[in-house]
Design a protein around this motif. Structure first.
Motif, PDB file in Angstrom:
ATOM      1  N   GLN A   1      -2.808   2.962  -3.095  1.00  0.00           N
ATOM      2  CA  GLN A   1      -1.449   2.990  -2.576  1.00  0.00           C
ATOM      3  C   GLN A   1      -1.317   3.935  -1.385  1.00  0.00           C
ATOM      4  O   GLN A   1      -1.827   5.056  -1.387  1.00  0.00           O
ATOM      5  CB  GLN A   1      -0.473   3.356  -3.693  1.00  0.00           C
ATOM      6  CG  GLN A   1      -0.463   2.314  -4.791  1.00  0.00           C
ATOM      7  CD  GLN A   1       0.461   2.632  -5.955  1.00  0.00           C
ATOM      8  OE1 GLN A   1       0.093   2.455  -7.110  1.00  0.00           O
ATOM      9  NE2 GLN A   1       1.671   3.082  -5.677  1.00  0.00           N
TER      10      GLN A   1
ATOM     11  N   ALA B   1       0.344   6.248   1.769  1.00  0.00           N
ATOM     12  CA  ALA B   1       1.158   7.460   1.790  1.00  0.00           C
ATOM     13  C   ALA B   1       2.641   7.151   1.919  1.00  0.00           C
ATOM     14  O   ALA B   1       3.487   7.879   1.390  1.00  0.00           O
ATOM     15  CB  ALA B   1       0.712   8.365   2.933  1.00  0.00           C
TER      16      ALA B   1
ATOM     17  N   PHE C   1       1.982  15.102  -2.635  1.00  0.00           N
ATOM     18  CA  PHE C   1       0.795  14.643  -3.350  1.00  0.00           C
ATOM     19  C   PHE C   1       0.185  15.802  -4.144  1.00  0.00           C
ATOM     20  O   PHE C   1       0.201  16.945  -3.674  1.00  0.00           O
ATOM     21  CB  PHE C   1      -0.233  14.072  -2.376  1.00  0.00           C
ATOM     22  CG  PHE C   1       0.334  13.097  -1.392  1.00  0.00           C
ATOM     23  CD1 PHE C   1       0.946  11.930  -1.834  1.00  0.00           C
ATOM     24  CD2 PHE C   1       0.302  13.337  -0.027  1.00  0.00           C
ATOM     25  CE1 PHE C   1       1.504  11.031  -0.941  1.00  0.00           C
ATOM     26  CE2 PHE C   1       0.848  12.453   0.883  1.00  0.00           C
ATOM     27  CZ  PHE C   1       1.457  11.292   0.422  1.00  0.00           C
TER      28      PHE C   1
ATOM     29  N   LEU D   1      -4.737  14.562   0.668  1.00  0.00           N
ATOM     30  CA  LEU D   1      -4.945  13.131   0.830  1.00  0.00           C
ATOM     31  C   LEU D   1      -5.936  12.826   1.950  1.00  0.00           C
ATOM     32  O   LEU D   1      -6.690  11.860   1.864  1.00  0.00           O
ATOM     33  CB  LEU D   1      -3.609  12.437   1.099  1.00  0.00           C
ATOM     34  CG  LEU D   1      -3.596  10.918   0.990  1.00  0.00           C
ATOM     35  CD1 LEU D   1      -4.095  10.443  -0.371  1.00  0.00           C
ATOM     36  CD2 LEU D   1      -2.193  10.364   1.246  1.00  0.00           C
TER      37      LEU D   1
ATOM     38  N   ILE E   1      -0.304   8.993  -9.425  1.00  0.00           N
ATOM     39  CA  ILE E   1       0.941   8.659  -8.752  1.00  0.00           C
ATOM     40  C   ILE E   1       2.032   8.613  -9.808  1.00  0.00           C
ATOM     41  O   ILE E   1       1.878   7.972 -10.850  1.00  0.00           O
ATOM     42  CB  ILE E   1       0.855   7.300  -8.014  1.00  0.00           C
ATOM     43  CG1 ILE E   1      -0.297   7.318  -6.992  1.00  0.00           C
ATOM     44  CG2 ILE E   1       2.177   6.973  -7.324  1.00  0.00           C
ATOM     45  CD1 ILE E   1      -0.519   5.992  -6.296  1.00  0.00           C
TER      46      ILE E   1
ATOM     47  N   ARG F   1      -3.714   7.111  -4.937  1.00  0.00           N
ATOM     48  CA  ARG F   1      -3.171   7.286  -3.590  1.00  0.00           C
ATOM     49  C   ARG F   1      -4.344   7.420  -2.619  1.00  0.00           C
ATOM     50  O   ARG F   1      -5.300   8.172  -2.877  1.00  0.00           O
ATOM     51  CB  ARG F   1      -2.296   8.533  -3.528  1.00  0.00           C
ATOM     52  CG  ARG F   1      -1.537   8.670  -2.212  1.00  0.00           C
ATOM     53  CD  ARG F   1      -0.342   7.756  -2.150  1.00  0.00           C
ATOM     54  NE  ARG F   1       0.729   8.166  -3.058  1.00  0.00           N
ATOM     55  CZ  ARG F   1       1.824   7.463  -3.267  1.00  0.00           C
ATOM     56  NH1 ARG F   1       2.005   6.294  -2.659  1.00  0.00           N
ATOM     57  NH2 ARG F   1       2.759   7.888  -4.104  1.00  0.00           N
TER      58      ARG F   1
ATOM     59  N   HIS G   1      -0.194  -1.234   0.633  1.00  0.00           N
ATOM     60  CA  HIS G   1      -0.873  -1.058  -0.643  1.00  0.00           C
ATOM     61  C   HIS G   1      -1.931  -2.140  -0.837  1.00  0.00           C
ATOM     62  O   HIS G   1      -1.791  -3.265  -0.323  1.00  0.00           O
ATOM     63  CB  HIS G   1       0.120  -1.174  -1.810  1.00  0.00           C
ATOM     64  CG  HIS G   1       1.077  -0.026  -1.926  1.00  0.00           C
ATOM     65  ND1 HIS G   1       1.016   1.109  -1.156  1.00  0.00           N
ATOM     66  CD2 HIS G   1       2.143   0.147  -2.768  1.00  0.00           C
ATOM     67  CE1 HIS G   1       1.991   1.940  -1.507  1.00  0.00           C
ATOM     68  NE2 HIS G   1       2.690   1.366  -2.483  1.00  0.00           N
TER      69      HIS G   1
END
Length: 348
Positions: free
Chosen positions: A149, A151, A196, A200, A208, A244, A251
């Motif tokens: 997925q 950001a 997060f 990342l 998530i 993530r 996604h």
């Protein structure tokens, strides 16, 4: 509602690309954005602060607000007479609130006893159209997925954090060779306050949402519950792992779908070719398959890497990408709004 957020901005783009069937347009957003003038379908619209009176005379309200805020305001809008299409996760589990994907269950827009229709989450929307097409042929019985997925699933703050992290690590080719070196540099430069739970940039984060029971996250359970509800399969066995990844928008989902009958890959590929809003990119010899960077900004979902699981003849594996801000949120809301407008006889 939420007109200036990440999804709100894309909603305005989507509205501008489709038939203008709308009369008066209103926009609301956070207090700090009130008074700003934004373009909606070529019209200048002043952003307002949310009040109950904002909804007076409104037929349809598109809502993209944080779940607690949506839970407060969506019922207010419905009480004032609007049909609400809510993009948040707040109300998706309510049995009296339909979860609608126009390519899968459009008739559900008429069954709205609370005056509210919910939008599924972006990950569910990425794959559920393809799954519906396959289910109609082979009867889906079990689903195991891993999501990758972007950001932007965390909104504007998520995109900003990723860009900031990328700026910090850019040029540091020594990074990624020692435990924690990426985290130490990013937190030294940017601090630890992040949407997060781990860096990342140069990383993937297998978490998530919030913690749920038995080690699952709320995002993983949402995929299970939403897929069941949209497909009308309350007993479908579903397991999801949500990750993530350092992608700005779009996604992706790796799907391991098991059916009641043996799957023929060529027929499955054709079923996806014929499915609405699904594009098949699946030519292994030409190295043709979907990736987020190649499909971002597009309305369809892109499927590829189709193959029958070697040890599971009833199982099909594939990879699918979808822009989480377009069909994963804004476009689906607008499509549902168009169905509601027809149902209310606002358009022919």
């Amino acid at each position: 509602m939420g007109a200036t957020g990440a999804v709100g901005q894309v909603t305005r783009q989507v509205l501008a690309m489709r038939a203008d069937i709308w009369g008066e347009l209103r926009a609301a957003a956070a207090v700090e954005d009130a008074g700003a003038v934004i373009d909606v379908i070529g019209r200048d619209v002043v952003v307002q602060e949310l009040t109950p009176e904002f909804f007076d005379g409104v037929d349809i309200a598109l809502v993209d607000l944080p779940a607690p805020v949506a839970a407060q305001w969506a019922p207010v809008a419905a009480e004032r007479g609007a049909v609400v299409i809510d993009n948040s996760s707040a109300l998706r589990g309510d049995p009296d609130i339909p979860l609608v994907v126009p390519e899968v269950n459009p008739a559900q827009v008429r069954h709205r006893p609370k005056g509210i229709i919910a939008n599924p989450g972006a990950t569910t929307l990425t794959m559920v159209g393809a799954l519906s097409a396959l289910h109609s042929e082979w009867e889906l019985t079990e689903l195991v997925v891993a999501s990758y997925q972007a950001a932007s699933g965390a909104g504007r703050v998520g995109m900003a954090r990723l860009y900031d992290e990328l700026e910090v690590v850019a040029g540091h080719r020594e990074l990624g060779h020692q435990p924690g070196d990426v985290r130490r540099l990013i937190e030294h430069e940017l601090g630890s306050d992040s949407p997060f739970p781990a860096p990342l940039a140069l990383n993937v984060v297998p978490w998530i949402g919030r913690a749920a029971e038995d080690g699952w996250t709320t995002e993983e359970l949402k995929i299970r519950n939403e897929t069941r509800k949209v497909l009308g399969l309350p007993d479908l066995r579903v397991a999801a792992t949500c990750v993530r990844v350092p992608v700005v928008t779009t996604h992706s989902v790796a799907v391991h779908a098991t059916f009641a009958r043996r799957v023929d890959v060529d027929r499955a590929r054709q079923a996806l070719v014929e499915a609405p809003a699904v594009v098949v990119l699946d030519d292994p010899e030409a190295m043709e398959f979907p990736t987020p960077s190649d499909t971002v900004g597009s309305d369809p979902r892109f499927a590829g890497r189709l193959r029958q699981a070697r040890d599971f003849p009833h199982t099909l594996d594939f990879f699918i990408c979808g822009d989480n801000l377009r069909k994963g949120a804004a476009l689906n809301m607008v499509q549902v709004a168009e169905l509601v407008a027809k149902d209310l006889a606002l358009v022919g």
